[in-house]
Design an enzyme around this catalytic site. Structure first.
Site, mmCIF file in Angstrom:
data_model
loop_
_atom_site.group_PDB
_atom_site.id
_atom_site.type_symbol
_atom_site.label_atom_id
_atom_site.label_comp_id
_atom_site.label_asym_id
_atom_site.label_seq_id
_atom_site.Cartn_x
_atom_site.Cartn_y
_atom_site.Cartn_z
ATOM 1 N N ASP A 1 0.863 -1.173 0.000
ATOM 2 C CA ASP A 1 0.000 0.000 0.000
ATOM 3 C C ASP A 1 0.910 1.237 0.000
ATOM 4 O O ASP A 1 2.135 1.136 0.136
ATOM 5 C CB ASP A 1 -0.980 -0.007 1.183
HETATM 6 C C1 NOJ Z 1 -4.035 3.937 0.032
HETATM 7 C C2 NOJ Z 1 -5.223 3.044 0.143
HETATM 8 O O1 NOJ Z 1 -5.201 2.338 1.357
HETATM 9 C C3 NOJ Z 1 -5.326 2.055 -0.998
HETATM 10 O O2 NOJ Z 1 -6.525 1.349 -0.888
HETATM 11 C C4 NOJ Z 1 -5.223 2.764 -2.312
HETATM 12 O O3 NOJ Z 1 -5.403 1.860 -3.365
HETATM 13 C C5 NOJ Z 1 -3.865 3.443 -2.374
HETATM 14 N N1 NOJ Z 1 -3.796 4.426 -1.317
HETATM 15 C C6 NOJ Z 1 -3.615 4.088 -3.713
HETATM 16 O O4 NOJ Z 1 -4.386 5.194 -3.876
#
Ligand code: NOJ
Length: 762
Positions: A298
């Site tokens: 993430d």
């Molecule tokens: C953080 C989020 O937790 C995740 O779900 C998302 O896909 C990413 N950012 C990218 O934007």
């Protein structure tokens, strides 16, 4: 209890050691041997330098949207330089054919081997044309419609140059304080697993190389939805029993549906960051489940291994993450900065780099990017597909299916022709909130408002008033919402128009930016002055239909006790107002059922229907006695339970039969009749309870459902079969076991209103 079948879900039962300071390469269950070897990719790997392989493991944020904290290493000049060196595997937050083409051209034409980039984006419930938020869609219990919704999202996103979505989020959550409950499929593992499959199929279709499909990403692996106290990014500690029975099955369903990618999570699980979690990623995902795709971190989560306190610096964090099977680094810059040195100094195996690069290249190969890196870059298609009228029609259908009728006393709904109706509340004119918080690519203020939806019904005399404003300041994606707590100037007008009308529709709820990532709340009542407005209007006209727009369950016990009609309308996307109007006016008969329990009070959380009995459940005889599992100041019951939702018609369940067949499976039959005056759909739900087991089992577990459409007077018989798959469970060693004994079998239209029969299983 005799164990009759034992299927091992994994060979290794004990968490493999993420040794704290040991920097030597770890051995794991996943040797990389089982990963598919595609000749084209194998040839390419032969030609690649170590730096180029590491480059593939690098995911950069583009220059358009920001979906995480702006990182220190995000210098555009360095990004461009690395693109032309072939040191970037993919980009996120770049959209539009022109922009995608520009970056793809650098990768393909300027880098030594010309390896195309993969382009990822949070296409969560649509791209430009927005469907309801995922939680709302789940309330439809309509797998075909949910698959179709993901399909439309994929068509629009792929037409904008994208080939990878960071969806579906398949995290189970039982805590409405957590802002991201809006992004999941609710609290139940069985239903969420079915929905996960539908979403993966919708995004990916049957052929990833079809330019109208995109790679999906099951996220967040794992247990992110169990953040302590529902506070975003918080710690998770949980037993193996919960992990295997509640959290992992929707992820496994995605693997079975051949999801192309996984994303790990921000949280720690039992002290180990998910991003460096060997057991989750190597032993379970890539080992026991034989997942063939790649795992992306993430946003910044590789670097956050240091912040969590598992690694002392980024280099160590990178080693832990790679060894644990995190293949691609989203926006930490740890892999690009440190992996080469880690391999050179023998602290990371080069086989792990090779495996990660192979997995990423395999997905690119399956997307067809090596045949044509610009296959998603067709300007003509972009013009034709995005916002196509068929997409609007489909998201309107999805929005109607997502609405849940929570109360309808005196049949206040549907609104009758020629009634005089006041429409009051801050959500009446809202064109932004219904888009939710995951609406990056969509244009602001583009939802059909409730007012616009209602005004199409010209035979009704409508009067509109805002009553109170919800927000003081318009929120941007990175700002906290500022709730209006002082300005009551509109209440008098609202009260006076309420007096003059037959019925009052009150549209209240949360702003779209009050739920979503980093939008945890400690209070779940109607924000700001809305409760005050509701009570002021009720004092002069109690004929109120409350329409809720929100991204999570709200605690509204006063409304439940006093307001005769309540419609849960979530955040329904682009066609929101039209969907709500059609339900209010009776042109559509609501059939949604809740997939999350609504709490009466925040103190009840976490709250979910499939809880354990405890040693001291509600005493049947003497509830005055104090020594049982309860609160002194609040009921144990939810305000509205899981599976609950009304219709403008009524259904009768009869002829319930349960019997054990020769194969030791439980056959279930039930007849459902439409006993009302209107055609309607009913979600028929099948639950079990394993009465005595070596690990205590929940008091209810959903194990089947069907959505049927019945004309007035029509009836249908449904059959279900409960096999080992539905009747077994994972024990505390993560092993799937099935035990003989008594099972209660339940059928009904809501988890709180069920018929029951008991059967002995051999
Ligand atoms: C953080 C989020 O937790 C995740 O779900 C998302 O896909 C990413 N950012 C990218 O934007």
């Amino acid at each position: 209890m005799k164990q009759i079948t034992i299927a091992y879900i994994m060979l290794c039962l004990i968490y493999s050691c993420n040794s704290t300071k040991d920097m030597s390469p770890a051995t794991s269950q996943d040797s990389g041997d089982n990963i598919e070897k595609i000749p084209f990719v194998e040839d390419l790997l032969q030609k690649m330098t170590l730096e180029e392989k590491i480059g593939q493991m690098n995911l950069y944020n583009g220059f358009y949207d920001l979906t995480g904290p702006a990182p220190a290493g995000g210098d555009a000049a360095i990004k461009y330089a690395n693109l032309s060196k072939g040191y970037v595997g993919g980009m996120l937050n770049v959209r539009g054919v022109k922009n995608v083409r520009k970056l793809q051209k650098i990768a393909v034409e300027e880098s030594r081997l010309g390896i195309p980039l993969i382009f990822g984006y949070d296409v969560i419930h649509g791209f430009k044309t927005l469907a309801p938020i995922p939680l709302a869609e789940s309330a439809s219990w309509d797998l075909e419609a949910i698959e179709q919704s993901a399909r439309i999202a994929a068509m629009e996103a792929s037409a904008a140059g994208l080939n990878w979505t960071f969806a579906p989020m398949v995290d189970i959550s039982r805590d409405a304080r957590w802002g991201r409950v809006m992004e999941g499929a609710g609290e139940d593992t069985y239903l969420a697993s079915k929905i996960a499959t539908a979403r993966v199929q919708g995004f990916q279709g049957n052929d990833l190389s079809d330019p109208s499909t995109i790679a999906a990403c099951a996220k967040h692996f794992a247990a992110y939805g169990f953040a302590e106290s529902g506070k975003e990014y918080n710690t998770v500690d949980m037993s193996n029993v919960v992990l295997h029975n509640v959290i992992l099955p929707p992820f496994k369903a995605c693997v079975d549906a051949e999801v192309a990618t996984f994303m790990n999570a921000f949280n720690t699980l039992n002290g180990v960051p998910a991003t460096s979690h060997n057991y989750l990623q190597r032993d379970v995902l890539k080992g026991a489940w034989n997942f063939q795709g790649f795992v992306v971190s993430d946003w910044g989560s590789v670097g956050e291994i240091v912040t969590h306190g598992q690694a002392s610096d980024e280099k160590e964090a990178g080693a832990l993450a790679v060894r644990a099977g995190s293949d691609m680094d989203m926006e930490s810059y740890v892999y690009i900065n440190h992996l080469k040195e880690l391999v050179d100094s023998n602290r990371v195996n080069k086989e792990d780099i090779e495996d990660a690069a192979r997995r990423i290249l395999n997905v690119k190969y399956k997307l067809g990017l090596f045949d044509d890196p610009y296959k998603y870059c067709d300007e003509q298609r972009e013009k034709e597909i995005i916002r196509a009228s068929e997409h609007r029609a489909a998201v309107l259908e999805m929005a109607k299916k997502s609405i849940v009728l929570l109360k309808n006393d005196r049949e206040l709904l549907p609104i009758r022709p020629n009634q005089k109706v006041a429409v009051i509340g801050p959500m009446v004119e809202e064109k932004n909130s219904p888009l939710g918080s995951w609406r990056l690519a969509s244009d602001d203020h583009t939802a059909v408002s409730i007012r616009e939806g209602l005004e199409q019904y010209e035979n009704i005399e409508w009067t509109f008033a805002e009553g109170v404003r919800l927000l003081d300041a318009a929120p941007a994606f990175v700002l906290e919402t500022k709730i209006n707590m002082d300005d009551r100037t509109g209440i008098d007008e609202a009260v006076s128009i309420a007096k003059e009308n037959d019925v009052v529709i009150m549209a209240l709820g949360e702003h779209g930016f009050q739920s979503g990532e980093a939008r945890s709340r400690t209070q779940l009542d109607l924000p700001g002055l809305q409760q005050e407005l509701l009570e002021a209007v009720y004092a002069v006209n109690p004929n109120i239909v409350l329409v809720l727009n929100n991204g999570r369950p709200l605690t509204i016990p006063w409304a439940k006790d006093n307001i005769p009609a309540i419609l849960e309308a979530w955040q329904l996307g682009t066609e929101s107002g039209n969907a709500i109007a059609q339900v209010l006016m009776g042109d559509y008969n609501p059939s949604g059922k809740l997939t999350v329990s609504f709490p009466r009070a925040v103190g009840q959380l976490p709250l979910y229907y499939n809880q354990k009995n405890t040693g001291r459940p509600v005493p049947m005889d003497n509830q005055e006695m104090v020594f049982w599992s309860h609160f002194g100041d609040e009921s144990n019951m939810p305000l509205f339970p899981f599976g609950f939702g009304l219709s403008y018609t009524s259904f009768k369940y009869s002829d319930f039969q349960v019997h054990l067949n020769a194969d030791n499976n439980i056959d279930v039959r039930i007849k459902i009749a439409n006993t009302g005056q209107r055609q309607g759909e009913e979600v028929v739900q099948l639950y079990i309870r394993d009465l005595a087991a070596s690990i205590t089992r929940p008091v209810l577990e959903l194990k089947g459902f069907d959505k049927i459409d019945l004309k007035p007077g029509e009836s249908k018989e449904l059959q279900f079969s409960l096999t080992d798959k539905e009747l077994g469970f994972y024990n505390d060693q993560g092993r799937f076991i099935v035990e003989a004994g008594q099972f209660d079998v339940f059928v009904g239209g809501s988890s709180d209103k069920l018929m029951k029969k008991t059967v002995d299983r051999k």
